[in-house]
Design an enzyme around this catalytic site. Structure first.
Site, PDB file in Angstrom:
ATOM      1  CG  HIS A  62       5.935 -19.141  18.941  1.00 21.22           C
ATOM      2  ND1 HIS A  62       5.135 -18.302  18.156  1.00 21.22           N
ATOM      3  CD2 HIS A  62       6.083 -18.291  19.907  1.00 21.22           C
ATOM      4  CE1 HIS A  62       4.545 -17.397  18.652  1.00 21.22           C
ATOM      5  NE2 HIS A  62       5.142 -17.229  19.966  1.00 21.22           N
ATOM      6  CB  CYS A  96       6.060 -22.516  13.369  1.00 17.52           C
ATOM      7  SG  CYS A  96       5.876 -20.795  14.301  1.00 17.52           S
ATOM      8  CB  CYS A 131       1.507 -20.771  15.201  1.00 21.97           C
ATOM      9  SG  CYS A 131       2.033 -20.329  13.615  1.00 21.97           S
ATOM     10  CD  GLU A 132      -3.375 -15.600  12.946  1.00 22.00           C
ATOM     11  OE1 GLU A 132      -4.352 -15.966  13.594  1.00 22.00           O
ATOM     12  OE2 GLU A 132      -2.934 -14.674  12.161  1.00 22.00           O
ATOM     13  CG  HIS A 133       1.251 -17.242  10.276  1.00 22.95           C
ATOM     14  ND1 HIS A 133       2.125 -16.513  11.205  1.00 22.95           N
ATOM     15  CD2 HIS A 133       0.606 -16.530   9.976  1.00 22.95           C
ATOM     16  CE1 HIS A 133       1.829 -15.217  11.166  1.00 22.95           C
ATOM     17  NE2 HIS A 133       0.691 -15.187  10.303  1.00 22.95           N
ATOM     18  CG  HIS A 134       3.858 -22.603  10.631  1.00 23.86           C
ATOM     19  ND1 HIS A 134       4.120 -20.979  11.128  1.00 23.86           N
ATOM     20  CD2 HIS A 134       4.712 -22.700   9.323  1.00 23.86           C
ATOM     21  CE1 HIS A 134       5.147 -20.429  10.210  1.00 23.86           C
ATOM     22  NE2 HIS A 134       5.299 -21.516   9.089  1.00 23.86           N
ATOM     23  CD  GLN A 145       4.029 -14.752  22.497  1.00 24.40           C
ATOM     24  OE1 GLN A 145       4.488 -15.818  21.959  1.00 24.40           O
ATOM     25  NE2 GLN A 145       4.898 -14.060  23.491  1.00 24.40           N
TER      26      GLN A 145
HETATM   27 ZN   LIG Z   1       4.071 -20.340  13.058  1.00 24.16          ZN
END
Ligand SMILES: [Zn+2]
Length: 202
Positions: free
Chosen positions: A161, A163, A92-95, A133
């Protein structure tokens, strides 16, 4: 010649050195509340950096090149080609935590086919990067469409995910499903139904 797909993820320029990357891991260990100098953590920064080389190996792979060798001797085969249940490991590019799931990749050949393992390699090339995704699903489908120019492409991804499961809302067991349908899979409901039945999602 075939058109190159657009919107390739650019390879980051000016990469830090391995020593700089390891120092950054020591900073995160201190941020977590531990002591990077204690025995159990001494080799951790080097291990983490080596793990990152595996997790993010996709940046060094050109997915277009994977699909360029095709075969024309198909005896006129013109039905769906589907590779089901491809193990998907992305991040995941956010977490920066794992996205774990399965991908199903299908195409309807026009006259050329590709080695079936190449479909899994294309999934991996985009998965082993920082992703969301939705973008991952679209990149896989768009690349197959642009390079093979088949009559249709269908990509379905189901994943968990971390996250969501190990932090935040802690929704264990919730899975995310995304799909991208191009060509006949988008335009013809019967062909799309046939694909979904083959995947096991009718
Ligand atoms: Zn995430």
């Amino acid at each position: 010649m075939v058109a190159k797909p657009l919107a390739e993820t650019p390879i980051p320029i000016a990469r830090p050195s391995r020593a700089e990357a390891e120092a950054a891991v020591r900073t995160l260990l201190r941020w977590a509340g531990d002591d990077p100098a204690r025995e159990g953590l001494l080799d951790t920064p080097a291990r983490v950096v080596r793990s990152y080389e595996e997790f993010f190996a996709g940046y060094a792979v050109d997915p277009v090149a994977l699909l360029e060798r095709t075969f024309a001797e198909t005896e006129g085969y013109d039905e769906i080609v589907l590779l089901k249940d491809i193990r998907l490991e992305s991040y995941c590019e956010h977490h920066m935590v794992p996205i774990i799931g399965r991908a199903h990749v299908a195409y309807l050949p026009s006259n050329r086919v590709v080695g079936i393992s190449k479909l899994a390699r294309v999934v991996n090339a985009y998965a082993k990067r920082l992703q969301i995704q939705e973008k991952l699903t679209a990149q896989i489908a768009n690349t197959i469409e642009a390079v093979l120019q088949p009559r249709g492409v269908g990509v379905v991804i189901e994943s968990e995910h971390q996250c969501m499961t190990t932090r935040g809302v802690h929704q264990h067991g919730a899975s995310m499903v995304t799909s991208r349908m191009l060509g006949v899979f988008r335009d013809d409901a019967n062909t799309r139904r046939e694909l979904m039945a083959l995947i096991g999602r009718s």
